[in-house]
Design an enzyme around this catalytic site. Sequence first.
Site, PDB file in Angstrom:
ATOM      1  N   GLY A  32      63.316  68.665  46.815  1.00  0.00           N
ATOM      2  CA  GLY A  32      64.524  68.106  46.220  1.00  0.00           C
ATOM      3  C   GLY A  32      64.450  68.179  44.705  1.00  0.00           C
TER       4      GLY A  32
ATOM      5  N   GLY B  29      60.565  59.597  49.942  1.00  0.00           N
ATOM      6  CA  GLY B  29      61.542  58.716  49.326  1.00  0.00           C
ATOM      7  C   GLY B  29      62.925  58.897  49.908  1.00  0.00           C
TER       8      GLY B  29
ATOM      9  N   PHE C 224      60.838  53.053  45.168  1.00  0.00           N
ATOM     10  CA  PHE C 224      59.552  53.129  44.494  1.00  0.00           C
ATOM     11  C   PHE C 224      59.514  52.297  43.219  1.00  0.00           C
ATOM     12  CE2 PHE C 224      59.356  56.815  47.257  1.00  0.00           C
ATOM     13  CZ  PHE C 224      58.041  56.750  47.719  1.00  0.00           C
TER      14      PHE C 224
ATOM     15  N   HIS D 116      75.456  51.675  44.160  1.00  0.00           N
ATOM     16  CA  HIS D 116      74.817  52.924  43.776  1.00  0.00           C
ATOM     17  C   HIS D 116      75.857  53.903  43.225  1.00  0.00           C
ATOM     18  CE1 HIS D 116      71.398  51.454  46.169  1.00  0.00           C
ATOM     19  NE2 HIS D 116      70.670  52.275  45.438  1.00  0.00           N
ATOM     20  N   HIS D 117      75.366  55.026  42.734  1.00  0.00           N
ATOM     21  CA  HIS D 117      76.226  56.067  42.167  1.00  0.00           C
ATOM     22  C   HIS D 117      77.163  56.647  43.217  1.00  0.00           C
ATOM     23  CE1 HIS D 117      73.789  59.214  44.115  1.00  0.00           C
ATOM     24  NE2 HIS D 117      72.748  58.462  43.789  1.00  0.00           N
TER      25      HIS D 117
ATOM     26  N   LYS E 164      75.926  58.983  46.327  1.00  0.00           N
ATOM     27  CA  LYS E 164      75.026  58.545  47.406  1.00  0.00           C
ATOM     28  C   LYS E 164      75.785  58.549  48.722  1.00  0.00           C
ATOM     29  CE  LYS E 164      71.640  54.980  48.592  1.00  0.00           C
ATOM     30  NZ  LYS E 164      70.563  55.984  48.752  1.00  0.00           N
TER      31      LYS E 164
ATOM     32  N   GLY F 128      68.915  52.523  51.761  1.00  0.00           N
ATOM     33  CA  GLY F 128      67.660  52.267  52.454  1.00  0.00           C
ATOM     34  C   GLY F 128      67.000  50.993  51.969  1.00  0.00           C
TER      35      GLY F 128
END
Length: 252
Positions: free
Chosen positions: A8, A89, A116, A145-146, A149, A155
Amino acid sequence: MTRVAVVGATGRTGGEVVDAGVEREDVDVVVGFASEAGERSDVPVRPVAEIGDALAEHDVDAVVDFSTPEATLSVADACVEAGVALVIGTTGFDEDAEASLRAASEQIPVLKATNFSRGINVLQRVVGEAVAALDGYDLELMESHHNGKVDAPSGTANSILETVQEERDVDPVYGREGHAPRDEDEIGVFARRAGDIRGEHELILAGNDEVLSLSHRAEDRGVFAAGALDAAVWLAGRNPDWYTFGAVIDES
């Protein structure tokens, strides 16, 4: 020096991981992977379909994966084949996919985290204590979130929800509409998507004429990148097993 591959590498967070890794003295980002070969001047980016051969070619110690659930399963297979540690992640796995990743951890070290950030992981611990201590208080969970997403709730929100449910038997209600009286055994869960929000999570506990708000806001994606690289350095060379980011925090 831990030799790291990033899956990614041309995405939002994966790109941040590469950027952060290039600057660190304890990490060498030797290759990146994306759905198609990308362009980076500092690290070669290859199609993820080539990961099986590339892990051995680049002598990778650990893979950091921020891709898609479908891609992660293929990455896990390649890591098992090469005997390489895997830091995940990516979020949005169903039960079957989660079981497949658990099976991979019987052959290689796997560390999976929905977030993380060190702050979020400490928040998780505080949530458990608060919910247990304030039995009977109403619970509401919200995350932002942005606008890019795709999974909702996040998550991290789902992880917070799991922590709540370990302490109290509540059923999630995802948004409310129309005539929707609140049940005492529910927790409202809400997701917002807008702009370039890095990540915000808040759990409120309300009762006894008071409100306790437990929240965390990430100011920069570099927080997640740094944590993922910390996890890769910590995980490389460990025995096959299923690990959490909390273990990284406790030992650092």
